[in-house]
Write an enzyme that holds these catalytic residues in place. Structure first.
Site: not given
Ligand code: IPM
Ligand code: MG
Length: 368
Positions: A249, A225, A142, A192, A253
């Site tokens: 990230d 993975d 990032y 990884k 999710d």
């Molecule tokens: C998160 C989001 C952010 C990220 C975006 C909005 C920059 O996806 O907080 O998970 O990628 O970190």
């Molecule tokens: Mg995210």
């Protein structure tokens, strides 16, 4: 003594409407639990861009650094898709994380009993699930340099750099081990190392921190993975997962969705402790700005409300009050309160964002 200060950055999309419910909850704690905060509101993301031409004004950055905690709603939306990368709404959030040095991002994935049926996985795989993903938040791909889109011969090349120093790995590993000690004492570190040197270093440093200072915690390593696969195969094998910024990230999710809805998941982003012992801290729901439903009163405010519960616990040492709020949420879900994200098409009429707020406030009243 002065009240602790909260900076609220509601942001874009559903951010303002879910944060509206959090404000009611904050007021409740002030009135009913003598836990008053000095609250200030400001802009972030597209909302800040619309007013100032930047997704985070310097004054807002300064306020964030001075606040005892920051609560953030969400940033982004299609309106801003064509903007230059440097002023995209997301840059505002990334600047907050970087300049507040919020290196440890806690993303719990907890399956509420009442919602176990709603997961896309089988009920017995997710019922009772309670894992914590610790995502490194201020380094890695990032932020690594070099980055950019460059000319190379007769074509362009896009470059981002995965970069981790030993101290960056060390500090996030420590926060994962500390958390594990307060939970089920297990950490699984994901990278990884089979293809990335940064992964080899990550594994080495995590192991070293463990051997030197946390030998009592059970540590395992997994390729990321495989980690993704294990998260959907048998998520209850995990307690704390520690991983880098990008894997974190994605894996968070994935873990969030195990619980039935992204609308349920809070997060805390913590830095090193200040002189008063409080860490720099920003709390935000894991869900995004959901522009498709923004402004319609359909959004689920629970992720944002549970983020405030995390603030009570991690910034203000109010673990009991945090638990009171979490129990109130659990109660309303058990009673059947459902926003649209928690229902199938045939499940009847969902309640609105503010009705969910009403229900949680009523459950809080009942807790007294
Ligand atoms: C998160 C989001 C952010 C990220 C975006 C909005 C920059 O996806 O907080 O998970 O990628 O970190
Ligand atoms: Mg995210």
């Amino acid at each position: 003594m002065a009240n602790p200060s909260l900076l609220i950055l509601a942001g874009d999309g559903i951010g303002p409407e879910v944060m509206g419910q959090v404000v009611r909850i904050i007021d409740w704690f002030g009135e009913k639990r003598s836990l008053a905060f000095d609250v200030e509101h400001d802009l972030v993301g597209g909302a800040a861009y619309d007013k100032h031409g930047t997704p985070l004004h310097d004054d807002t950055m300064a306020k964030a650094l001075a606040a005892d905690a920051v609560l953030l709603g969400a940033v982004g939306g299609p309106k801003y898709d064509a903007l230059d990368f440097s002023v995209k709404p997301e840059r505002g959030l990334l600047r907050l994380r970087k300049e507040m040095d919020l290196f440890s991002n806690l993303r719990p994935a907890q399956c509420f009993d009442a919602l176990a049926d709603f997961s896309s996985l089988k009920k017995d795989i997710v019922a009772g699930l309670d894992i914590m993903i610790v995502r490194e938040l201020t380094s890695g791909v990032y932020f690594g340099e070099p980055r950019g889109i460059f000319e190379e011969g007769n074509e362009r090349v896009g470059i981002n750099t995965q970069r981790y120093t030993e101290s960056e790995i060390d500090r996030v590993a420590r926060s994962a081990f500390e958390l594990a000690r307060r939970r089920n004492n297990k950490v699984c570190s994901m990278e990884k190392a089979n293809v990335m040197e940064s992964g080899i270093l990550w594994r080495e440093v995590v192991q070293k921190v463990h051997d030197e200072d946390y030998p009592d915690v059970e540590l395992t390593h997994m390729y990321a993975d495989n980690g993704a696969m294990q998260l959907v195969r048998a998520p209850k094998q995990f307690d704390v997962i520690v991983t880098d910024n990008l894997f974190g990230d994605i894996l968070s999710d994935c873990a969030a969705m195990l619980t039935g809805s992204l609308g349920m998941l809070p997060s805390a982003s913590l830095g090193a402790p200040n002189a008063d012992g409080r860490p720099k801290a920003l709390y935000e729901p894991v869900h995004g700005s959901a522009p498709d439903i923004a402004g319609q009163g359909k959004a689920n405010p629970i992720a944002c409300i549970l983020s405030f519960a995390m603030a009570l616990r991690y910034s203000f040492d109010q673990g009991e009050e945090a638990a009171r709020l979490e129990k109130a949420v659990e109660q309303v879900l058990a009673d059947g309160a459902r926003t649209a994200d928690l229902m199938g098409p045939e499940d009847g009429t969902p309640i609105s964002t503010s009705e969910m707020g009403d229900a949680i406030l009523a459950a809080l009243d009942a807790s007294l």
